[in-house]
Design a protein around this motif. Structure first.
Motif, PDB file in Angstrom:
ATOM      1  N   ALA A 127     -14.063  14.400   3.102  1.00  0.00           N
ATOM      2  CA  ALA A 127     -14.823  14.041   1.887  1.00  0.00           C
ATOM      3  C   ALA A 127     -14.056  13.090   0.972  1.00  0.00           C
ATOM      4  CB  ALA A 127     -15.166  15.320   1.119  1.00  0.00           C
ATOM      5  N   THR A 128     -12.780  12.842   1.260  1.00  0.00           N
ATOM      6  CA  THR A 128     -11.947  12.063   0.320  1.00  0.00           C
ATOM      7  C   THR A 128     -11.849  10.606   0.757  1.00  0.00           C
ATOM      8  OG1 THR A 128     -10.672  14.068  -0.063  1.00  0.00           O
ATOM      9  CG2 THR A 128      -9.717  12.017  -0.869  1.00  0.00           C
ATOM     10  N   GLU A 129     -11.960   9.699  -0.204  1.00  0.00           N
ATOM     11  CA  GLU A 129     -11.884   8.246   0.067  1.00  0.00           C
ATOM     12  C   GLU A 129     -10.485   7.723  -0.250  1.00  0.00           C
ATOM     13  OE1 GLU A 129     -15.848   7.791   1.161  1.00  0.00           O
ATOM     14  OE2 GLU A 129     -14.402   6.134   1.035  1.00  0.00           O
ATOM     15  N   PHE A 130     -10.160   6.573   0.318  1.00  0.00           N
ATOM     16  CA  PHE A 130      -8.929   5.843   0.000  1.00  0.00           C
ATOM     17  C   PHE A 130      -9.026   5.316  -1.435  1.00  0.00           C
ATOM     18  CE2 PHE A 130      -6.465   1.689   0.906  1.00  0.00           C
ATOM     19  CZ  PHE A 130      -5.235   2.292   0.678  1.00  0.00           C
ATOM     20  N   ASP A 131      -7.943   5.473  -2.216  1.00  0.00           N
ATOM     21  CA  ASP A 131      -7.944   5.000  -3.605  1.00  0.00           C
ATOM     22  C   ASP A 131      -7.866   3.483  -3.711  1.00  0.00           C
ATOM     23  OD1 ASP A 131      -6.045   7.590  -5.420  1.00  0.00           O
ATOM     24  OD2 ASP A 131      -8.135   7.434  -4.765  1.00  0.00           O
ATOM     25  N   GLY A 132      -7.280   2.815  -2.692  1.00  0.00           N
ATOM     26  CA  GLY A 132      -7.084   1.365  -2.800  1.00  0.00           C
ATOM     27  C   GLY A 132      -5.988   1.041  -3.800  1.00  0.00           C
ATOM     28  N   GLY A 133      -6.180  -0.046  -4.539  1.00  0.00           N
ATOM     29  CA  GLY A 133      -5.209  -0.422  -5.585  1.00  0.00           C
ATOM     30  C   GLY A 133      -3.824  -0.645  -5.015  1.00  0.00           C
ATOM     31  N   ARG A 134      -2.818  -0.073  -5.686  1.00  0.00           N
ATOM     32  CA  ARG A 134      -1.428  -0.298  -5.253  1.00  0.00           C
ATOM     33  C   ARG A 134      -1.175   0.216  -3.838  1.00  0.00           C
ATOM     34  NH1 ARG A 134      -1.630   4.320  -8.143  1.00  0.00           N
ATOM     35  NH2 ARG A 134      -0.281   6.089  -7.597  1.00  0.00           N
ATOM     36  N   HIS A 135      -2.022   1.142  -3.396  1.00  0.00           N
ATOM     37  CA  HIS A 135      -1.811   1.712  -2.066  1.00  0.00           C
ATOM     38  C   HIS A 135      -2.174   0.729  -0.944  1.00  0.00           C
ATOM     39  CE1 HIS A 135      -0.927   5.432  -4.034  1.00  0.00           C
ATOM     40  NE2 HIS A 135      -2.074   5.376  -4.688  1.00  0.00           N
ATOM     41  N   VAL A 136      -3.016  -0.270  -1.273  1.00  0.00           N
ATOM     42  CA  VAL A 136      -3.372  -1.273  -0.261  1.00  0.00           C
ATOM     43  C   VAL A 136      -2.118  -2.030   0.163  1.00  0.00           C
ATOM     44  CG1 VAL A 136      -4.647  -3.414   0.169  1.00  0.00           C
ATOM     45  CG2 VAL A 136      -5.734  -1.545  -1.089  1.00  0.00           C
ATOM     46  N   ARG A 137      -1.342  -2.455  -0.849  1.00  0.00           N
ATOM     47  CA  ARG A 137      -0.117  -3.218  -0.570  1.00  0.00           C
ATOM     48  C   ARG A 137       0.809  -2.410   0.353  1.00  0.00           C
ATOM     49  NH1 ARG A 137       1.646  -3.306  -5.581  1.00  0.00           N
ATOM     50  NH2 ARG A 137       3.335  -1.806  -5.317  1.00  0.00           N
ATOM     51  N   ARG A 138       0.919  -1.147   0.065  1.00  0.00           N
ATOM     52  CA  ARG A 138       1.852  -0.317   0.851  1.00  0.00           C
ATOM     53  C   ARG A 138       1.353  -0.106   2.280  1.00  0.00           C
ATOM     54  NH1 ARG A 138       2.512   3.497  -4.461  1.00  0.00           N
ATOM     55  NH2 ARG A 138       3.752   1.980  -5.595  1.00  0.00           N
ATOM     56  N   THR A 139       0.073   0.155   2.413  1.00  0.00           N
ATOM     57  CA  THR A 139      -0.430   0.367   3.782  1.00  0.00           C
ATOM     58  C   THR A 139      -0.398  -0.952   4.567  1.00  0.00           C
ATOM     59  OG1 THR A 139      -2.687   0.173   2.953  1.00  0.00           O
ATOM     60  CG2 THR A 139      -1.855   2.399   3.281  1.00  0.00           C
ATOM     61  N   GLN A 140      -0.602  -2.073   3.857  1.00  0.00           N
ATOM     62  CA  GLN A 140      -0.516  -3.372   4.556  1.00  0.00           C
ATOM     63  C   GLN A 140       0.900  -3.638   5.057  1.00  0.00           C
ATOM     64  OE1 GLN A 140      -2.061  -6.239   1.824  1.00  0.00           O
ATOM     65  NE2 GLN A 140      -4.140  -6.107   2.663  1.00  0.00           N
ATOM     66  N   LYS A 141       1.884  -3.199   4.301  1.00  0.00           N
ATOM     67  CA  LYS A 141       3.274  -3.395   4.750  1.00  0.00           C
ATOM     68  C   LYS A 141       3.527  -2.628   6.043  1.00  0.00           C
ATOM     69  CE  LYS A 141       5.599  -4.621   0.494  1.00  0.00           C
ATOM     70  NZ  LYS A 141       6.509  -4.246  -0.572  1.00  0.00           N
ATOM     71  N   ILE A 142       2.928  -1.468   6.138  1.00  0.00           N
ATOM     72  CA  ILE A 142       3.087  -0.698   7.383  1.00  0.00           C
ATOM     73  C   ILE A 142       2.470  -1.477   8.546  1.00  0.00           C
ATOM     74  CG2 ILE A 142       2.523   1.452   8.598  1.00  0.00           C
ATOM     75  CD1 ILE A 142       2.404   2.849   5.853  1.00  0.00           C
ATOM     76  N   CYS A 143       1.254  -2.012   8.310  1.00  0.00           N
ATOM     77  CA  CYS A 143       0.570  -2.785   9.378  1.00  0.00           C
ATOM     78  C   CYS A 143       1.410  -3.989   9.796  1.00  0.00           C
ATOM     79  CB  CYS A 143      -0.768  -3.329   8.906  1.00  0.00           C
ATOM     80  SG  CYS A 143      -1.951  -2.084   8.562  1.00  0.00           S
ATOM     81  N   ALA A 144       1.961  -4.695   8.831  1.00  0.00           N
ATOM     82  CA  ALA A 144       2.719  -5.910   9.139  1.00  0.00           C
ATOM     83  C   ALA A 144       3.951  -5.570   9.963  1.00  0.00           C
ATOM     84  CB  ALA A 144       3.128  -6.600   7.847  1.00  0.00           C
ATOM     85  N   TYR A 145       4.623  -4.487   9.572  1.00  0.00           N
ATOM     86  CA  TYR A 145       5.807  -4.075  10.325  1.00  0.00           C
ATOM     87  C   TYR A 145       5.436  -3.733  11.768  1.00  0.00           C
ATOM     88  CZ  TYR A 145       9.842  -1.521  11.887  1.00  0.00           C
ATOM     89  OH  TYR A 145      10.921  -1.110  12.621  1.00  0.00           O
TER      90      TYR A 145
END
Ligand SMILES: O=P(O)(O)OC[C@H]1O[C@H](OP(=O)(O)OP(=O)(O)O)[C@H](O)[C@@H]1O
Ligand SMILES: O=c1cc[nH]c(=O)[nH]1
Length: 365
Positions: A127-145
């Motif tokens: 039932a819980t959604e992703f907050d986005g915001g500052r967390h996008v930058r962090r999850t994108q860093k994981i993807c890039a790595y």
């Protein structure tokens, strides 16, 4: 929302309860990836990787994996590019794994949480959604790595690299099918070998050359002339050779003749002819099947005895037993496979495998 769910034997009972808990809810489509019993021990890795791949490929919105602690499932699933698996032990952690980490796979430990807690976690997580915001930058860093390291690891010694490219996996299913005719089987083995070698040779050195196009003179790239050798293990390795030579036609070709004694499963050598300058070449040893590992380990020893140094073993299907044997004897060798299958049967055949590769390539039986 489509949810893929899987467990090992330890998580089986809880998985069934989660399925019952979710089944019938409007808008939810729950697909069970097994295992189908608590009585037979199985490897959490197999289920985690299957569910992980399907989620990463977009076949479903998310996955739920259950094992004893949730940890094995979490670790294995997180090895799949595009999977962000989180082991959750209460509803607060479950909510944060969605809000902050955008987890797309939930893992649960059947031996460390009780049933009501598990259901609370599942409901909260879904039932819980992703907050986005500052967390996008962090999850994108994981993807890039993740992307940047995908290729680099191929250059380290003693790796097992499984090619999960969709074309490779599709073609592998064709050759697994016992009804595939010999001609199609042979052609498809060569095609898979081509696709694999295309990836393996990604880091071949290039040099700049001058080229005259119909329009102008320009600088362009050409292979820098790294010396390569292909060594098929007879017979079945011959089936892969054509596909590899199509891509690297200037490679020298050696041959190693080995067959497996059907009683002892030990390799028996009957032929070995390698390029004279084998010590200078990067060597691709070809054999569709890595079963007990006896044949490949022996072939690698034969090449090393004649001076070969940089050897990559390229197989279509490997059993974990064979990978261990090759890496125990030759920890320097990288093993490239299209699939790491489950195990060997009592006759030393890979399960699920594809049967006898040599017989299927050459139509003998
Ligand atoms: O890992 P292992 O347990 O050694 O088994 C794998 C070997 O078995 C098959 O060859 P086979 O002996 O059937 O000979 P063939 O290629 O001539 O058919 C296969 O092509 C491998 O060379
Ligand atoms: O499954 C197997 C094992 C050894 N050799 C094959 O051809 N197939």
């Amino acid at each position: 929302m489509k949810i893929l769910i899987g467990s090992d034997h330890a998580g089986y009972e809880l998985k069934q309860k989660v399925i019952a808990h979710l089944t019938g809810r409007e808008g939810l489509d729950v697909q069970d990836f097994g295992t189908d019993t608590a009585e037979v021990s199985c490897d959490y890795t197999d289920i985690a990787l299957q569910v992980g791949r399907s989620v990463a490929h977009g076949d479903a919105d998310c996955g739920i994996l259950v094992c004893g602690t949730g940890l094995g499932m979490e670790i294995a699933a997180n090895k799949v590019s595009g999977v962000y698996a989180a082991d959750c032990w209460n509803k607060e952690v479950a909510a944060l794994s969605r809000r902050h980490n955008n987890a797309n796979v939930l893992t649960l430990g059947a031996r460390v949480i009780d049933e009501p807690t598990a259901m609370e976690i599942v409901d909260t997580w879904l039932a819980t959604e992703f907050d986005g915001g500052r967390h996008v930058r962090r999850t994108q860093k994981i993807c890039a790595y993740e992307r940047s390291t995908n290729r680099a690891f191929m250059n380290d010694a003693g790796q097992v690299v499984v090619f999960d490219h969709p074309l490779v996996q599709h073609k592998l299913s064709i050759i697994r099918d016992k009804n595939t005719p010999v001609k199609t089987f042979r052609e498809t083995v060569a095609e898979i070998a081509s696709l694999m070698v295309y990836e393996i040779t990604r880091d071949l050195p290039l040099k700049m050359i001058d080229v005259e196009t119909p329009i102008t003179r320009t600088k362009a790239y050409a292979l820098a002339g790294k010396k390569l050798a292909i060594v098929p293990i007879l017979r079945a390795g011959l089936g892969m050779m054509e596909g590899v030579l199509n891509l690297i036609p200037n490679a020298k070709v050696g041959h190693i003749g080995l067959y497996r004694n059907p009683e002892t499963l030990q390799p028996v050598e009957y032929y070995c002819k390698l390029p004279g300058d084998i010590e200078e070449r990067d060597i691709f040893l070809l054999d569709p099947m890595l079963a007990t590992g006896g044949s490949s380990a022996e072939a690698i020893s034969l090449i090393k005895k004649r001076g070969g140094k940089k050897i990559s073993l390229v197989c279509l299907i490997a059993a974990p037993e064979g990978v261990s044997v090759v890496h125990e004897q030759h920890p320097d060798v990288n093993i490239f496979v299209a699939s790491l299958d489950s195990h060997l049967n009592e006759h030393g055949y890979i399960v699920p495998g594809l049967g006898d590769a040599g017989d299927r390539i050459f139509g003998t039986r």
